[in-house]
Design a protein around this motif. Structure first.
Motif, PDB file in Angstrom:
ATOM      1  N   ASN A 161       0.877  -1.111   0.580  1.00 41.48           N
ATOM      2  CA  ASN A 161      -0.184   0.024  -0.122  1.00 41.48           C
ATOM      3  C   ASN A 161       0.566   1.578  -0.380  1.00 41.48           C
ATOM      4  O   ASN A 161       0.358   2.464  -0.919  1.00 41.48           O
ATOM      5  N   ARG A 162       2.393   1.268   0.903  1.00 37.16           N
ATOM      6  CA  ARG A 162       2.574   2.387   0.792  1.00 37.16           C
ATOM      7  C   ARG A 162       3.667   2.722  -0.705  1.00 37.16           C
ATOM      8  O   ARG A 162       3.608   3.620  -0.771  1.00 37.16           O
ATOM      9  N   ASN A 163       3.929   1.657  -1.348  1.00 36.99           N
ATOM     10  CA  ASN A 163       4.591   1.647  -2.256  1.00 36.99           C
ATOM     11  C   ASN A 163       3.334   2.065  -3.560  1.00 36.99           C
ATOM     12  O   ASN A 163       4.542   2.380  -4.659  1.00 36.99           O
ATOM     13  N   MET A 164       2.271   1.413  -3.524  1.00 35.34           N
ATOM     14  CA  MET A 164       1.754   1.246  -5.422  1.00 35.34           C
ATOM     15  C   MET A 164       0.955   2.294  -4.663  1.00 35.34           C
ATOM     16  O   MET A 164      -0.179   2.843  -5.322  1.00 35.34           O
ATOM     17  N   GLU A 165       0.390   3.120  -3.633  1.00 38.75           N
ATOM     18  CA  GLU A 165      -0.866   4.145  -3.667  1.00 38.75           C
ATOM     19  C   GLU A 165      -2.034   3.573  -3.528  1.00 38.75           C
ATOM     20  O   GLU A 165      -2.586   4.317  -4.720  1.00 38.75           O
ATOM     21  N   LEU A 166      -2.256   2.334  -3.428  1.00 41.16           N
ATOM     22  CA  LEU A 166      -3.510   1.705  -3.581  1.00 41.16           C
ATOM     23  C   LEU A 166      -5.137   2.487  -3.286  1.00 41.16           C
ATOM     24  O   LEU A 166      -4.360   3.347  -2.694  1.00 41.16           O
ATOM     25  N   PRO A 167      -6.350   2.162  -3.988  1.00 43.48           N
ATOM     26  CA  PRO A 167      -7.067   3.606  -2.845  1.00 43.48           C
ATOM     27  C   PRO A 167      -7.660   2.196  -2.197  1.00 43.48           C
ATOM     28  O   PRO A 167      -7.265   0.926  -1.776  1.00 43.48           O
ATOM     29  N   PRO A 168      -7.883   3.140  -0.187  1.00 41.21           N
ATOM     30  CA  PRO A 168      -8.307   1.547   0.757  1.00 41.21           C
ATOM     31  C   PRO A 168      -9.569   0.831   0.311  1.00 41.21           C
ATOM     32  O   PRO A 168     -10.211   1.261  -1.041  1.00 41.21           O
ATOM     33  N   PRO A 169      -9.567  -0.896   0.331  1.00 41.32           N
ATOM     34  CA  PRO A 169     -10.495  -1.330  -0.103  1.00 41.32           C
ATOM     35  C   PRO A 169     -12.047  -1.172   1.028  1.00 41.32           C
ATOM     36  O   PRO A 169     -12.194  -0.530   1.596  1.00 41.32           O
ATOM     37  N   ASN A 170     -12.844  -1.519   0.092  1.00 40.93           N
ATOM     38  CA  ASN A 170     -14.348  -1.717   0.548  1.00 40.93           C
ATOM     39  C   ASN A 170     -13.935  -2.171   1.455  1.00 40.93           C
ATOM     40  O   ASN A 170     -13.773  -3.440   1.635  1.00 40.93           O
ATOM     41  N   PRO A 171     -14.591  -1.758   2.522  1.00 41.44           N
ATOM     42  CA  PRO A 171     -15.271  -2.421   4.438  1.00 41.44           C
ATOM     43  C   PRO A 171     -16.156  -3.109   4.177  1.00 41.44           C
ATOM     44  O   PRO A 171     -16.375  -4.610   5.060  1.00 41.44           O
ATOM     45  N   ASP A 172     -16.523  -2.849   3.202  1.00 40.68           N
ATOM     46  CA  ASP A 172     -17.799  -4.226   3.357  1.00 40.68           C
ATOM     47  C   ASP A 172     -18.334  -5.153   2.469  1.00 40.68           C
ATOM     48  O   ASP A 172     -18.852  -6.502   2.426  1.00 40.68           O
ATOM     49  N   ALA A 173     -16.443  -5.206   1.806  1.00 38.56           N
ATOM     50  CA  ALA A 173     -16.401  -5.988   0.765  1.00 38.56           C
ATOM     51  C   ALA A 173     -15.866  -7.445   1.025  1.00 38.56           C
ATOM     52  O   ALA A 173     -14.907  -7.003   2.376  1.00 38.56           O
ATOM     53  N   PRO A 174     -15.840  -8.463   0.169  1.00 39.27           N
ATOM     54  CA  PRO A 174     -15.149  -9.588   1.149  1.00 39.27           C
ATOM     55  C   PRO A 174     -13.393  -9.180   1.167  1.00 39.27           C
ATOM     56  O   PRO A 174     -12.495  -8.822   0.483  1.00 39.27           O
ATOM     57  N   GLY A 175     -12.879 -10.264   2.584  1.00 39.37           N
ATOM     58  CA  GLY A 175     -11.530  -9.119   2.542  1.00 39.37           C
ATOM     59  C   GLY A 175     -11.068 -10.142   3.647  1.00 39.37           C
ATOM     60  O   GLY A 175     -12.142 -10.193   4.812  1.00 39.37           O
ATOM     61  N   VAL A 176      -9.464 -10.176   4.141  1.00 43.53           N
ATOM     62  CA  VAL A 176      -9.334 -10.485   5.388  1.00 43.53           C
ATOM     63  C   VAL A 176      -9.650 -10.105   6.891  1.00 43.53           C
ATOM     64  O   VAL A 176     -10.299 -10.657   7.469  1.00 43.53           O
ATOM     65  N   PHE A 177      -9.560  -8.353   7.029  1.00 45.37           N
ATOM     66  CA  PHE A 177     -10.789  -7.696   7.630  1.00 45.37           C
ATOM     67  C   PHE A 177     -11.601  -7.077   8.214  1.00 45.37           C
ATOM     68  O   PHE A 177     -12.354  -6.932   9.118  1.00 45.37           O
ATOM     69  N   ARG A 178     -12.371  -8.628   7.538  1.00 47.46           N
ATOM     70  CA  ARG A 178     -14.258  -7.509   7.029  1.00 47.46           C
ATOM     71  C   ARG A 178     -14.210  -8.045   8.372  1.00 47.46           C
ATOM     72  O   ARG A 178     -15.692  -6.971   9.100  1.00 47.46           O
ATOM     73  N   CYS A 179     -14.352  -8.962   9.257  1.00 50.03           N
ATOM     74  CA  CYS A 179     -15.588  -8.953   9.936  1.00 50.03           C
ATOM     75  C   CYS A 179     -14.902  -8.815  11.621  1.00 50.03           C
ATOM     76  O   CYS A 179     -14.744  -9.727  12.635  1.00 50.03           O
TER      77      CYS A 179
END
Length: 269
Positions: A161-179
């Motif tokens: 994230n630091r190097n590629m400046e990716l947009p933050p993930p949608n908190p409601d989308a499937p993902g590791v820390f969604r829950c």
């Protein structure tokens, strides 16, 4: 469809690193089995089984375990693991948790380790689990705690994230820390009709031994990591790798054994 494609694609990596990951998740599985409070006559449904755990360990305590996953390639590995361990009282069903192909009140207990955060519709999944459970039956699931308590993810994810400046993930989308939000699964269970809901914190240790093995493992099993790095050129990928190796080496100068925190949650129908 995206989830199915992703887990099929990364099944070889999970097979390769199966021992390391199952050792990492062992305490979580043991806590789940303890909370299921199984009888030798029980028929258990395990959802999002992956390479077979905790279903194959549950089989020692139950009459039968039905092992399910959206990814057929993962189930093939789970079947191989069952055969290698001589476990016979299991069957395998390739299915979607949101459309379980089972009759109402078919199972005495349901286990689901690290599945809910990847289900596109978590509410529908909880309702389907409630439907197939017998009255008095138990559901036990587990999800990851917050990023700050899971360096095994954030060491590489943060560098990307630091190097590629990716947009933050949608908190409601499937993902590791969604829950990871406190009380989220408890509320989900309550709304589905479950009672006697309790949550427990469980810590595991991911033994990577060296920073290089950590990098190899994460780039072979973690779909978001691979997806992000696929958009990086060779120079950027090497920069991220160097940074990750340095971060991990600094945190674990002797041997890379990284803690991971999770929640194990119980509900009763």
């Amino acid at each position: 469809d995206q989830q199915k494609e992703s887990w099929n694609k990364f099944s070889p990596g999970w097979k390769k690193w199966d021992k390391e990951m199952m050792d990492f998740l062992k305490r979580m599985g043991e806590k789940m089995i303890d909370l299921l409070d199984l009888k030798t006559t029980d028929h258990v449904l395990d959802i999002a089984s992956g390479t077979g755990e905790p279903a194959l360990s549950i089989a020692k305590y139950a009459k039968k375990v039905t092992i399910t996953d959206l990814s057929n390639d993962m189930l093939i590995i789970a079947n191989e693991n069952a055969e290698n361990r001589g476990i016979k009282n299991v069957d395998f069903v390739n299915c979607d948790v949101c459309e379980l192909p089972f009759d109402d009140e078919s199972f005495d207990a349901v286990s689901c380790r690290l599945g809910f955060m990847f289900f596109p519709d978590m509410e529908l999944a909880a309702k389907e689990i409630f439907r197939v459970l017998k009255p008095g039956g138990r559901i036990v699931t587990s999800v990851w705690d917050i990023p700050e308590k899971n360096f095994w993810v954030t060491a590489i994810g943060g560098a990307i994230n630091r190097n590629m400046e990716l947009p933050p993930p949608n908190p409601d989308a499937p993902g590791v820390f969604r829950c990871a939000k406190s009380g989220l699964i408890e509320d989900l269970f309550h709304n589905a009709g479950f009672k006697e809901i309790k949550a427990y914190e469980v810590q595991g240790e991911l033994n990577c031994q060296t920073p290089e093995r950590y990098w190899s493992m994460m780039t072979e099993i973690a779909a978001p990591v691979v997806a992000a790095l696929s958009n990086a050129d060779d120079q950027m990928r090497q920069k991220i790798k160097t940074e990750v190796l340095e971060i991990v080496q600094k945190a674990y100068p002797d041997k890379v054994i990284i803690e991971g925190n999770s929640f194990v949650i119980l509900g009763v129908k």
